[in-house]
Scaffold this motif. Sequence first.
Motif, PDB file in Angstrom:
ATOM      1  N   ASP A  75       0.831  -1.201   0.000  1.00 43.88           N
ATOM      2  CA  ASP A  75       0.000   0.000   0.000  1.00 43.88           C
ATOM      3  C   ASP A  75       0.869   1.255   0.000  1.00 43.88           C
ATOM      4  OD1 ASP A  75      -2.429  -1.218  -0.159  1.00 43.88           O
ATOM      5  OD2 ASP A  75      -2.865  -1.125   1.979  1.00 43.88           O
ATOM      6  N   ARG A  76       1.909   1.239   0.794  1.00 36.56           N
ATOM      7  CA  ARG A  76       2.830   2.378   0.832  1.00 36.56           C
ATOM      8  C   ARG A  76       3.571   2.511  -0.501  1.00 36.56           C
ATOM      9  NH1 ARG A  76       5.635   2.022   6.809  1.00 36.56           N
ATOM     10  NH2 ARG A  76       3.704   1.886   7.990  1.00 36.56           N
ATOM     11  N   LYS A  78       2.535   1.613  -3.419  1.00 36.46           N
ATOM     12  CA  LYS A  78       1.637   2.138  -4.460  1.00 36.46           C
ATOM     13  C   LYS A  78       1.628   3.660  -4.416  1.00 36.46           C
ATOM     14  CE  LYS A  78      -1.827  -0.630  -3.382  1.00 36.46           C
ATOM     15  NZ  LYS A  78      -3.154  -1.216  -3.297  1.00 36.46           N
ATOM     16  N   GLU A  79       1.664   4.233  -3.210  1.00 31.82           N
ATOM     17  CA  GLU A  79       1.731   5.688  -3.083  1.00 31.82           C
ATOM     18  C   GLU A  79       3.048   6.218  -3.622  1.00 31.82           C
ATOM     19  OE1 GLU A  79      -0.969   6.328   0.906  1.00 31.82           O
ATOM     20  OE2 GLU A  79       1.057   5.562   1.138  1.00 31.82           O
ATOM     21  N   VAL A  80       4.128   5.537  -3.308  1.00 32.72           N
ATOM     22  CA  VAL A  80       5.449   5.934  -3.822  1.00 32.72           C
ATOM     23  C   VAL A  80       5.453   5.879  -5.347  1.00 32.72           C
ATOM     24  CG1 VAL A  80       7.897   5.318  -3.924  1.00 32.72           C
ATOM     25  CG2 VAL A  80       6.679   5.193  -1.745  1.00 32.72           C
ATOM     26  N   ALA A  81       4.895   4.804  -5.910  1.00 32.89           N
ATOM     27  CA  ALA A  81       4.854   4.646  -7.368  1.00 32.89           C
ATOM     28  C   ALA A  81       4.055   5.775  -8.015  1.00 32.89           C
ATOM     29  CB  ALA A  81       4.260   3.296  -7.736  1.00 32.89           C
ATOM     30  N   LYS A  82       2.936   6.139  -7.398  1.00 28.29           N
ATOM     31  CA  LYS A  82       2.105   7.229  -7.939  1.00 28.29           C
ATOM     32  C   LYS A  82       2.889   8.537  -7.958  1.00 28.29           C
ATOM     33  CE  LYS A  82      -1.015   9.271  -5.396  1.00 28.29           C
ATOM     34  NZ  LYS A  82      -2.204   9.579  -4.598  1.00 28.29           N
ATOM     35  N   PHE A  83       3.559   8.858  -6.851  1.00 26.49           N
ATOM     36  CA  PHE A  83       4.325  10.101  -6.781  1.00 26.49           C
ATOM     37  C   PHE A  83       5.543  10.059  -7.699  1.00 26.49           C
ATOM     38  CE2 PHE A  83       2.375  10.550  -2.394  1.00 26.49           C
ATOM     39  CZ  PHE A  83       1.450  11.485  -2.817  1.00 26.49           C
ATOM     40  N   HIS A  84       6.130   8.886  -7.866  1.00 28.34           N
ATOM     41  CA  HIS A  84       7.270   8.744  -8.788  1.00 28.34           C
ATOM     42  C   HIS A  84       6.819   8.994 -10.224  1.00 28.34           C
ATOM     43  CE1 HIS A  84      11.063   7.349 -10.351  1.00 28.34           C
ATOM     44  NE2 HIS A  84      10.438   6.473 -11.114  1.00 28.34           N
ATOM     45  N   LYS A  85       5.663   8.462 -10.582  1.00 32.39           N
ATOM     46  CA  LYS A  85       5.145   8.666 -11.942  1.00 32.39           C
ATOM     47  C   LYS A  85       4.825  10.141 -12.190  1.00 32.39           C
ATOM     48  CE  LYS A  85       1.768   7.054 -15.232  1.00 32.39           C
ATOM     49  NZ  LYS A  85       0.645   6.171 -15.496  1.00 32.39           N
ATOM     50  N   MET A  86       4.372  10.840 -11.144  1.00 32.42           N
ATOM     51  CA  MET A  86       4.054  12.264 -11.257  1.00 32.42           C
ATOM     52  C   MET A  86       5.312  13.129 -11.267  1.00 32.42           C
ATOM     53  SD  MET A  86       0.850  12.271  -8.581  1.00 32.42           S
ATOM     54  CE  MET A  86       0.714  14.037  -8.481  1.00 32.42           C
ATOM     55  N   GLY A  87       6.471  12.523 -10.983  1.00 35.35           N
ATOM     56  CA  GLY A  87       7.720  13.269 -10.974  1.00 35.35           C
ATOM     57  C   GLY A  87       8.025  13.937  -9.649  1.00 35.35           C
ATOM     58  N   ILE A  88       7.251  13.635  -8.607  1.00 42.64           N
ATOM     59  CA  ILE A  88       7.460  14.251  -7.296  1.00 42.64           C
ATOM     60  C   ILE A  88       8.602  13.561  -6.557  1.00 42.64           C
ATOM     61  CG2 ILE A  88       6.391  14.687  -5.048  1.00 42.64           C
ATOM     62  CD1 ILE A  88       3.709  14.947  -6.533  1.00 42.64           C
ATOM     63  N   GLU A  94      15.686   5.944  -1.683  1.00 41.49           N
ATOM     64  CA  GLU A  94      15.555   6.539  -0.353  1.00 41.49           C
ATOM     65  C   GLU A  94      14.101   6.464   0.145  1.00 41.49           C
ATOM     66  OE1 GLU A  94      15.704  10.977   1.611  1.00 41.49           O
ATOM     67  OE2 GLU A  94      17.085  10.548  -0.022  1.00 41.49           O
ATOM     68  N   VAL A  95      13.165   6.805  -0.717  1.00 42.24           N
ATOM     69  CA  VAL A  95      11.760   6.785  -0.323  1.00 42.24           C
ATOM     70  C   VAL A  95      11.290   5.343  -0.119  1.00 42.24           C
ATOM     71  CG1 VAL A  95       9.413   7.457  -0.982  1.00 42.24           C
ATOM     72  CG2 VAL A  95      11.324   8.975  -1.479  1.00 42.24           C
ATOM     73  N   TYR A  96      11.782   4.420  -0.940  1.00 43.28           N
ATOM     74  CA  TYR A  96      11.457   3.002  -0.762  1.00 43.28           C
ATOM     75  C   TYR A  96      11.912   2.518   0.611  1.00 43.28           C
ATOM     76  CZ  TYR A  96      11.720  -2.060  -1.319  1.00 43.28           C
ATOM     77  OH  TYR A  96      11.588  -3.404  -1.140  1.00 43.28           O
ATOM     78  N   ASP A  97      13.139   2.870   0.989  1.00 40.42           N
ATOM     79  CA  ASP A  97      13.666   2.461   2.293  1.00 40.42           C
ATOM     80  C   ASP A  97      12.811   3.017   3.428  1.00 40.42           C
ATOM     81  OD1 ASP A  97      15.700   1.048   1.082  1.00 40.42           O
ATOM     82  OD2 ASP A  97      17.201   2.642   1.336  1.00 40.42           O
ATOM     83  N   LYS A  98      12.377   4.252   3.299  1.00 36.22           N
ATOM     84  CA  LYS A  98      11.512   4.844   4.326  1.00 36.22           C
ATOM     85  C   LYS A  98      10.149   4.154   4.359  1.00 36.22           C
ATOM     86  CE  LYS A  98      13.575   9.450   4.292  1.00 36.22           C
ATOM     87  NZ  LYS A  98      13.354  10.883   4.004  1.00 36.22           N
ATOM     88  N   ALA A  99       9.614   3.827   3.192  1.00 41.10           N
ATOM     89  CA  ALA A  99       8.287   3.205   3.118  1.00 41.10           C
ATOM     90  C   ALA A  99       8.245   1.868   3.832  1.00 41.10           C
ATOM     91  CB  ALA A  99       7.861   3.033   1.661  1.00 41.10           C
TER      92      ALA A  99
END
Length: 143
Positions: A75-76, A78-88, A94-99
């Motif tokens: 679930d986390r 999926k949120e990372v993937a959405k923001f990655h696709k948006m370019g955010i 780093e974000v994967y490790d935090k997730a």
Amino acid sequence: MSKIQKAFQLIGVLEWELGKELSYIKSHNDFKSEGDHVNSWQDFLKEIGITYTKAQGLIDLYETFPDLEEFEHCDRLKEVAKFHKMGIVKNLKEVYDKAISLTIKDWRDELNIIQGKSSYLTCEHKNAENYIRCKDCGKWLKI
């Protein structure tokens, strides 16, 4: 591993695998072979009973993390993937490790930071005072 962790991992594996299949079907236009009444990707999704948003989230999950090994926090991710696709999200590792390592509360705070919102750990007010907590007695001490 607890039963709850096993359940989340199983759900994650299923969602990732579904994202993989949907990605393949969409990219190869395989949905057109499902019958005369399926003329578009949206028709195909209606036929299998999944919303466009859910399908796109699963596809983004698979395409962002094609070699995923940690399924418990899908679930986390999926949120990372959405923001990655948006370019955010720029630094995906780093974000994967935090997730996969942060608590729920800290992960929600990290999402706020990613989206440009303020963290619950910081205060921008000019009248703010800094405190630290004594590890021995638990009292809060003004810095």
